[in-house]
Design a protein around this motif. Sequence first.
Motif, PDB file in Angstrom:
ATOM      1  N   UNK A 145      72.217 -26.161   8.733  1.00  0.00           N
ATOM      2  CA  UNK A 145      73.058 -26.935   7.830  1.00  0.00           C
ATOM      3  C   UNK A 145      72.810 -28.389   8.219  1.00  0.00           C
ATOM      4  N   UNK A 146      71.774 -28.988   7.625  1.00  0.00           N
ATOM      5  CA  UNK A 146      71.319 -30.323   8.008  1.00  0.00           C
ATOM      6  C   UNK A 146      72.147 -31.399   7.310  1.00  0.00           C
ATOM      7  N   UNK A 147      72.295 -32.536   7.975  1.00  0.00           N
ATOM      8  CA  UNK A 147      73.076 -33.636   7.419  1.00  0.00           C
ATOM      9  C   UNK A 147      72.325 -34.282   6.260  1.00  0.00           C
ATOM     10  N   UNK A 148      73.053 -34.607   5.184  1.00  0.00           N
ATOM     11  CA  UNK A 148      72.456 -35.243   4.012  1.00  0.00           C
ATOM     12  C   UNK A 148      71.892 -36.621   4.355  1.00  0.00           C
ATOM     13  N   UNK A 149      70.915 -37.050   3.567  1.00  0.00           N
ATOM     14  CA  UNK A 149      70.282 -38.351   3.759  1.00  0.00           C
ATOM     15  C   UNK A 149      71.297 -39.493   3.688  1.00  0.00           C
ATOM     16  N   UNK A 150      72.344 -39.344   2.870  1.00  0.00           N
ATOM     17  CA  UNK A 150      73.351 -40.399   2.749  1.00  0.00           C
ATOM     18  C   UNK A 150      74.371 -40.367   3.884  1.00  0.00           C
ATOM     19  N   UNK A 151      74.143 -39.525   4.918  1.00  0.00           N
ATOM     20  CA  UNK A 151      74.924 -39.479   6.147  1.00  0.00           C
ATOM     21  C   UNK A 151      76.310 -38.874   5.964  1.00  0.00           C
ATOM     22  N   UNK A 198      70.960 -27.186   3.011  1.00  0.00           N
ATOM     23  CA  UNK A 198      70.126 -26.171   3.637  1.00  0.00           C
ATOM     24  C   UNK A 198      68.769 -26.738   4.041  1.00  0.00           C
ATOM     25  N   UNK A 199      68.350 -26.412   5.257  1.00  0.00           N
ATOM     26  CA  UNK A 199      67.000 -26.715   5.741  1.00  0.00           C
ATOM     27  C   UNK A 199      66.535 -25.521   6.556  1.00  0.00           C
ATOM     28  N   UNK A 200      65.272 -25.171   6.438  1.00  0.00           N
ATOM     29  CA  UNK A 200      64.778 -23.989   7.134  1.00  0.00           C
ATOM     30  C   UNK A 200      63.269 -24.088   7.337  1.00  0.00           C
ATOM     31  N   UNK A 201      62.776 -23.323   8.296  1.00  0.00           N
ATOM     32  CA  UNK A 201      61.343 -23.329   8.568  1.00  0.00           C
ATOM     33  C   UNK A 201      61.045 -22.648   9.884  1.00  0.00           C
ATOM     34  N   UNK A 202      59.853 -22.920  10.404  1.00  0.00           N
ATOM     35  CA  UNK A 202      59.445 -22.280  11.654  1.00  0.00           C
ATOM     36  C   UNK A 202      58.310 -23.058  12.297  1.00  0.00           C
ATOM     37  N   UNK A 203      58.205 -22.888  13.592  1.00  0.00           N
ATOM     38  CA  UNK A 203      57.065 -23.366  14.369  1.00  0.00           C
ATOM     39  C   UNK A 203      56.323 -22.140  14.884  1.00  0.00           C
ATOM     40  N   UNK A 204      55.008 -22.138  14.737  1.00  0.00           N
ATOM     41  CA  UNK A 204      54.163 -21.070  15.271  1.00  0.00           C
ATOM     42  C   UNK A 204      53.122 -21.699  16.181  1.00  0.00           C
ATOM     43  N   UNK A 205      52.930 -21.118  17.358  1.00  0.00           N
ATOM     44  CA  UNK A 205      51.997 -21.723  18.299  1.00  0.00           C
ATOM     45  C   UNK A 205      51.311 -20.724  19.198  1.00  0.00           C
ATOM     46  N   UNK A 226      63.285 -28.918   3.440  1.00  0.00           N
ATOM     47  CA  UNK A 226      64.545 -29.660   3.477  1.00  0.00           C
ATOM     48  C   UNK A 226      65.050 -29.837   2.052  1.00  0.00           C
ATOM     49  N   UNK A 227      66.195 -29.220   1.738  1.00  0.00           N
ATOM     50  CA  UNK A 227      66.746 -29.259   0.379  1.00  0.00           C
ATOM     51  C   UNK A 227      67.826 -30.337   0.251  1.00  0.00           C
ATOM     52  N   UNK A 228      67.515 -31.539   0.732  1.00  0.00           N
ATOM     53  CA  UNK A 228      68.459 -32.644   0.640  1.00  0.00           C
ATOM     54  C   UNK A 228      68.757 -32.961  -0.828  1.00  0.00           C
ATOM     55  N   UNK A 229      70.035 -33.249  -1.169  1.00  0.00           N
ATOM     56  CA  UNK A 229      70.375 -33.562  -2.561  1.00  0.00           C
ATOM     57  C   UNK A 229      69.610 -34.757  -3.124  1.00  0.00           C
ATOM     58  N   UNK A 230      69.192 -35.689  -2.266  1.00  0.00           N
ATOM     59  CA  UNK A 230      68.461 -36.857  -2.747  1.00  0.00           C
ATOM     60  C   UNK A 230      67.018 -36.543  -3.108  1.00  0.00           C
ATOM     61  N   UNK A 231      66.529 -35.374  -2.728  1.00  0.00           N
ATOM     62  CA  UNK A 231      65.152 -34.979  -3.012  1.00  0.00           C
ATOM     63  C   UNK A 231      64.662 -33.936  -2.030  1.00  0.00           C
ATOM     64  N   UNK A 232      64.100 -32.849  -2.554  1.00  0.00           N
ATOM     65  CA  UNK A 232      63.605 -31.780  -1.706  1.00  0.00           C
ATOM     66  C   UNK A 232      62.225 -32.134  -1.148  1.00  0.00           C
ATOM     67  N   UNK A 233      61.924 -31.651   0.052  1.00  0.00           N
ATOM     68  CA  UNK A 233      60.633 -31.934   0.663  1.00  0.00           C
ATOM     69  C   UNK A 233      60.261 -30.828   1.630  1.00  0.00           C
TER      70      UNK A 233
END
Length: 263
Positions: free
Chosen positions: A174-180, A185-192, A212-219
């Motif tokens: 549950x990542x903080x929005x760009x506007x603070x 929602x943000x999700x992913x993985x590291x593989x090494x 990263x599904x930030x309301x200001x723009x997904x990336x």
Amino acid sequence: MKRAVLLVLGVAFAIPAIAQDLRPLCPTRPGLGTPPCIVDKGHTLAEVGVGDWTRDRDGDMQSDRVIVGDMLLRYGIDTQSEIEIGWTAYGHQRDRAGTSVNRSSGTGDVLLAYKRSVANPDGSGLSAAVQPFVTLPAGGAAIGAGDWGAGVIVPISTDIAEGVSLQLSPEIDAAVDEDRSGRHLAYGSVAGIGVDLSEAVNAALELSAFRDDDPSGHSTELLAAAALAWQPVDAWQLDVGSALGLNHSSPDARLYFGVARRF
């Protein structure tokens, strides 16, 4: 006198024996992922990012961020679990657009985490753990998120050959929005792949993908990273690492180095 000599000799031989009973030193740094290993009960592992530089270019805009004193303390509360607290002592952000330059600096947020092993807490063989965490908005605007966040990581590692291991760190936040203010929602993985180059030196190659599904723009951020760690003695580690962005949404480059010490 004879008893005193025997006592001294007994203590001298007991100290190496106790040290040998400790699990292999297993810091979180320097990789992008999270290891599943647990710090020994009653022991503390202090990890410090001494220097960390990131550059990102987007057209005429260039951003440079320098982090100094990125600290993590891990304490083993029993044979299967540990608690963690992290904090960044200083961060400096420099943004340049043409001839305009903006600078800001300050401290970072506080991380609180709990990691519980579900298989092989020493990190050997097939090892896995669950790590929920929360971030508290203790930092300033320069490198602080501005609101609380939370998430969970499920680190997994397994040996695939002598001295070679596969490491995965799936994560959902549950990542903080760009506007603070607020969360998304943000999700992913590291593989090494981790490779023991010698008894004291380990290398790691990693790929990281996070949505990263930030309301200001997904990336979606894609990174490739390499790191090298040297453990001159059982309780110490020195390390260095780098990462390169693989798409437009990722920082261009990152270089960092640090140290870890077990107490």
